[in-house]
Design a protein around this motif. Structure first.
Motif, PDB file in Angstrom:
ATOM      1  N   ILE A 160       1.053  -1.167  -0.115  1.00 23.07           N
ATOM      2  CA  ILE A 160      -0.027  -0.046   0.184  1.00 23.07           C
ATOM      3  C   ILE A 160       1.086   1.252   0.083  1.00 23.07           C
ATOM      4  O   ILE A 160       1.789   1.266   0.872  1.00 23.07           O
ATOM      5  N   LEU A 161       0.604   2.097  -1.001  1.00 24.54           N
ATOM      6  CA  LEU A 161       1.206   3.482  -0.997  1.00 24.54           C
ATOM      7  C   LEU A 161       0.222   4.581  -0.509  1.00 24.54           C
ATOM      8  O   LEU A 161      -0.583   4.629  -0.941  1.00 24.54           O
ATOM      9  N   ASP A 162       0.476   5.057   0.847  1.00 27.65           N
ATOM     10  CA  ASP A 162      -0.392   5.790   1.499  1.00 27.65           C
ATOM     11  C   ASP A 162       0.031   7.262   1.928  1.00 27.65           C
ATOM     12  O   ASP A 162       1.243   7.536   2.190  1.00 27.65           O
ATOM     13  N   ASN A 163      -0.724   8.132   1.387  1.00 28.09           N
ATOM     14  CA  ASN A 163      -0.419   9.489   1.577  1.00 28.09           C
ATOM     15  C   ASN A 163      -1.335  10.162   2.708  1.00 28.09           C
ATOM     16  O   ASN A 163      -1.237  11.476   3.093  1.00 28.09           O
ATOM     17  N   LYS A 202      -5.340   8.911   9.527  1.00 30.85           N
ATOM     18  CA  LYS A 202      -6.887   8.817   9.115  1.00 30.85           C
ATOM     19  C   LYS A 202      -7.074   7.021   8.675  1.00 30.85           C
ATOM     20  O   LYS A 202      -8.070   6.264   8.707  1.00 30.85           O
ATOM     21  N   TYR A 203      -6.057   6.886   7.758  1.00 36.48           N
ATOM     22  CA  TYR A 203      -6.122   5.325   7.254  1.00 36.48           C
ATOM     23  C   TYR A 203      -5.381   4.181   7.866  1.00 36.48           C
ATOM     24  O   TYR A 203      -5.541   3.258   7.420  1.00 36.48           O
ATOM     25  N   LEU A 204      -4.856   4.568   8.709  1.00 39.46           N
ATOM     26  CA  LEU A 204      -3.799   3.491   9.305  1.00 39.46           C
ATOM     27  C   LEU A 204      -4.613   2.070   9.653  1.00 39.46           C
ATOM     28  O   LEU A 204      -4.107   0.993   9.136  1.00 39.46           O
ATOM     29  N   ASP A 205      -5.527   2.318  10.667  1.00 36.53           N
ATOM     30  CA  ASP A 205      -6.227   0.761  10.915  1.00 36.53           C
ATOM     31  C   ASP A 205      -6.747   0.360   9.650  1.00 36.53           C
ATOM     32  O   ASP A 205      -6.660  -1.012   9.450  1.00 36.53           O
ATOM     33  N   ARG A 206      -7.473   0.974   9.087  1.00 38.06           N
ATOM     34  CA  ARG A 206      -8.251   0.204   7.742  1.00 38.06           C
ATOM     35  C   ARG A 206      -7.097  -0.233   6.728  1.00 38.06           C
ATOM     36  O   ARG A 206      -7.297  -1.158   6.221  1.00 38.06           O
ATOM     37  N   ASN A 207      -6.087   0.426   6.660  1.00 35.47           N
ATOM     38  CA  ASN A 207      -4.781  -0.034   5.979  1.00 35.47           C
ATOM     39  C   ASN A 207      -4.231  -1.515   6.088  1.00 35.47           C
ATOM     40  O   ASN A 207      -3.965  -2.269   5.366  1.00 35.47           O
ATOM     41  N   ILE A 208      -4.093  -1.576   7.550  1.00 36.50           N
ATOM     42  CA  ILE A 208      -3.783  -2.792   8.091  1.00 36.50           C
ATOM     43  C   ILE A 208      -4.832  -3.945   7.636  1.00 36.50           C
ATOM     44  O   ILE A 208      -4.623  -5.006   7.402  1.00 36.50           O
ATOM     45  N   ASP A 209      -5.978  -3.730   7.820  1.00 33.88           N
ATOM     46  CA  ASP A 209      -7.395  -4.267   7.280  1.00 33.88           C
ATOM     47  C   ASP A 209      -6.927  -4.834   5.875  1.00 33.88           C
ATOM     48  O   ASP A 209      -7.367  -5.757   5.564  1.00 33.88           O
ATOM     49  N   GLY A 251       2.767  10.357   3.674  1.00 32.99           N
ATOM     50  CA  GLY A 251       2.201  11.617   3.702  1.00 32.99           C
ATOM     51  C   GLY A 251       1.173  11.496   5.178  1.00 32.99           C
ATOM     52  O   GLY A 251       1.123  10.523   5.724  1.00 32.99           O
ATOM     53  N   MET A 252       0.857  12.727   5.429  1.00 30.95           N
ATOM     54  CA  MET A 252       0.130  12.826   6.653  1.00 30.95           C
ATOM     55  C   MET A 252      -1.325  13.781   6.315  1.00 30.95           C
ATOM     56  O   MET A 252      -1.701  14.517   7.240  1.00 30.95           O
ATOM     57  N   GLN A 253      -2.068  13.577   5.320  1.00 30.27           N
ATOM     58  CA  GLN A 253      -2.955  14.330   4.817  1.00 30.27           C
ATOM     59  C   GLN A 253      -4.194  14.304   5.775  1.00 30.27           C
ATOM     60  O   GLN A 253      -5.160  15.067   6.242  1.00 30.27           O
ATOM     61  N   GLY A 254      -4.164  13.056   6.584  1.00 30.50           N
ATOM     62  CA  GLY A 254      -5.155  12.582   7.354  1.00 30.50           C
ATOM     63  C   GLY A 254      -4.776  12.578   8.933  1.00 30.50           C
ATOM     64  O   GLY A 254      -5.346  12.126   9.630  1.00 30.50           O
ATOM     65  N   GLY A 255      -3.620  13.394   9.118  1.00 31.96           N
ATOM     66  CA  GLY A 255      -3.380  13.349  10.399  1.00 31.96           C
ATOM     67  C   GLY A 255      -1.991  12.713  10.853  1.00 31.96           C
ATOM     68  O   GLY A 255      -1.649  11.629   9.939  1.00 31.96           O
ATOM     69  N   SER A 256      -1.504  12.833  12.117  1.00 36.75           N
ATOM     70  CA  SER A 256      -0.220  12.131  12.173  1.00 36.75           C
ATOM     71  C   SER A 256      -0.208  11.311  13.168  1.00 36.75           C
ATOM     72  O   SER A 256       0.689  10.522  13.608  1.00 36.75           O
ATOM     73  N   LYS A 257      -1.321  11.181  14.123  1.00 32.29           N
ATOM     74  CA  LYS A 257      -1.269  10.256  15.290  1.00 32.29           C
ATOM     75  C   LYS A 257      -2.593   9.493  15.231  1.00 32.29           C
ATOM     76  O   LYS A 257      -3.763   9.838  15.068  1.00 32.29           O
ATOM     77  N   ALA A 258      -2.461   8.000  15.504  1.00 37.13           N
ATOM     78  CA  ALA A 258      -3.417   6.884  15.394  1.00 37.13           C
ATOM     79  C   ALA A 258      -3.099   5.797  16.249  1.00 37.13           C
ATOM     80  O   ALA A 258      -1.738   5.641  16.666  1.00 37.13           O
ATOM     81  N   GLU A 259      -3.618   5.002  16.719  1.00 38.10           N
ATOM     82  CA  GLU A 259      -3.543   3.785  17.404  1.00 38.10           C
ATOM     83  C   GLU A 259      -3.477   2.765  16.551  1.00 38.10           C
ATOM     84  O   GLU A 259      -4.304   2.453  15.618  1.00 38.10           O
ATOM     85  N   LEU A 260      -2.583   1.806  16.726  1.00 32.98           N
ATOM     86  CA  LEU A 260      -2.020   0.817  15.720  1.00 32.98           C
ATOM     87  C   LEU A 260      -2.386  -0.653  16.799  1.00 32.98           C
ATOM     88  O   LEU A 260      -1.665  -0.811  17.830  1.00 32.98           O
ATOM     89  N   ASP A 261      -3.104  -1.533  16.194  1.00 31.43           N
ATOM     90  CA  ASP A 261      -3.427  -2.635  16.660  1.00 31.43           C
ATOM     91  C   ASP A 261      -2.355  -3.653  16.256  1.00 31.43           C
ATOM     92  O   ASP A 261      -2.167  -4.270  15.251  1.00 31.43           O
ATOM     93  N   ILE A 262      -1.231  -3.829  17.240  1.00 32.29           N
ATOM     94  CA  ILE A 262      -0.055  -4.539  16.805  1.00 32.29           C
ATOM     95  C   ILE A 262      -0.536  -6.256  16.622  1.00 32.29           C
ATOM     96  O   ILE A 262       0.173  -6.867  15.776  1.00 32.29           O
ATOM     97  N   ASN A 263      -1.235  -6.693  17.340  1.00 36.68           N
ATOM     98  CA  ASN A 263      -1.847  -7.846  17.279  1.00 36.68           C
ATOM     99  C   ASN A 263      -2.258  -8.148  15.808  1.00 36.68           C
ATOM    100  O   ASN A 263      -1.956  -9.346  14.991  1.00 36.68           O
ATOM    101  N   LYS A 264      -3.160  -7.292  15.193  1.00 34.74           N
ATOM    102  CA  LYS A 264      -3.614  -7.412  13.875  1.00 34.74           C
ATOM    103  C   LYS A 264      -2.435  -7.577  12.892  1.00 34.74           C
ATOM    104  O   LYS A 264      -2.455  -8.317  11.892  1.00 34.74           O
ATOM    105  N   LEU A 265      -1.388  -6.581  13.196  1.00 36.67           N
ATOM    106  CA  LEU A 265      -0.309  -6.665  12.191  1.00 36.67           C
ATOM    107  C   LEU A 265       0.511  -7.857  12.432  1.00 36.67           C
ATOM    108  O   LEU A 265       1.282  -8.238  11.326  1.00 36.67           O
ATOM    109  N   LEU A 266       0.790  -8.316  13.632  1.00 33.61           N
ATOM    110  CA  LEU A 266       1.483  -9.520  13.884  1.00 33.61           C
ATOM    111  C   LEU A 266       0.885 -10.736  13.098  1.00 33.61           C
ATOM    112  O   LEU A 266       1.634 -11.542  12.737  1.00 33.61           O
TER     113      LEU A 266
END
Length: 324
Positions: A211-214, A218-225, A237-252
């Protein structure tokens, strides 16, 4: 020389053309008479006071340009006065002249006019370094590109398509989606009324590879999905903001990777290596007309403020250029 400066942090109205001294070149640098400069989202952030240039770089906005070599510094080989080139810059593009490290200068590809060449350096270097050098997109893999109608998105679609990957892209209107499809996108998603995660699930077996994301936060969690097993998310890029929560378990569970990169802050040596790789791998496709820069609109240098306002409106497709 004439150059565009921001009189203070603010909106497009703070940009004005003024006279400043010509840049001086040092050893290993080339002086370029600028024909055109490309606009980038980072330019808007710099104008607003949020993205200062790297130490030692020009305070003048502008991260890419094209032009004619006016002088070469000590130790420079391969370039001569009168040569036409395009360049990846740390700053200084919105001006009549700019000093460029010789390694960040690239020849104008065959079949591309000098003004249009200003639309290529940043997008080519960004797409090639991130999608291919870092994320390692392979033929038959699937790439998801957010903002496919923009300068970076339109180039990424073409390059991935020509190198044998499948491409899914998002955009915000039917016209933009049609343009993306014409460039080689296999699946298009209108982000205004479609969920790109659902479309990816329907269009793939388990998710996308890269995924190439700008958008950033805003898209972090859905991009992992949307990622498949061993998928790679590259955030540029950070057009949708710079801070978000990352579900490490989902990524693992997906054995996925999240990579955040920028181009401007890299060393001259790193950027020179990227430019050399772009010339080797991407320029032949551009020269053959298989991948082409998409220019949406040009403005004269004196209308830099109007050009910024147009970019901020979101109405554009392709690159916006300033002509000198």
């Amino acid at each position: 020389m004439r150059a565009v400066i921001a009189t203070e942090p603010g909106g497009p109205e703070v940009l004005t053309v003024t006279e400043i001294p010509d840049p001086e070149i040092g050893a290993g640098e080339v002086l370029l008479d600028v024909a055109a400069a490309g606009l980038n989202r980072a330019d808007l952030l710099q104008r607003q006071g949020f993205y200062p240039p790297p130490p030692g770089a020009s305070d003048v906005i502008g991260m890419e340009c094209s032009g004619t070599v006016a002088a070469v510094g000590e130790g420079v080989t391969g370039w001569a006065v009168g040569d036409q080139a395009c360049a990846l810059l740390a700053g200084g593009g919105y001006a009549e002249r700019v000093a460029v490290p010789a390694g960040q200068l690239m020849p104008v590809p065959d079949g591309v006019d000098l003004v249009t060449a200003a639309a290529i350096p940043e997008v080519a270097a960004t797409v090639w370094s991130n999608v291919f050098m870092v994320a390692g997109l392979q033929p038959q893999e699937t790439l998801l590109v957010h903002g496919g109608a923009g300068g970076i998105g339109s180039f990424a679609i073409q390059l991935a398509h020509r190198l044998g990957a499948r491409v899914i892209t998002t955009a915000g209107s039917a016209d933009k989606l049609a343009a993306c499809a014409a460039l080689g996108a296999d699946v298009t998603v209108n982000y205004r009324d479609q969920d790109f995660v659902e479309v990816v699930r329907d269009a793939t077996e388990g998710g996308v590879d890269v995924i190439l994301d700008n958008m950033g936060a805003k898209y972090l969690d859905r991009n992992i999905d949307a990622l498949g097993i061993e998928g790679r998310l590259v955030i540029i890029g950070m057009q949708g903001g710079s801070k978000a929560e990352l579900d490490i378990n989902k990524l693992l569970r997906k054995r996925g990777a999240v990579i955040a990169t920028n181009l401007r802050g890299r060393s001259v040596e790193e950027k020179s290596a990227i430019c050399a790789s772009v010339v080797e791998h991407v320029w032949p496709l551009v020269s053959e007309g298989l991948v082409r820069p998409i220019v949406g609109r040009t403005f004269p240098l004196a209308e830099a403020g109007a050009a910024h306002a147009f970019m901020e409106s979101g109405d554009h497709s392709g690159k916006i250029l300033l002509t000198v």
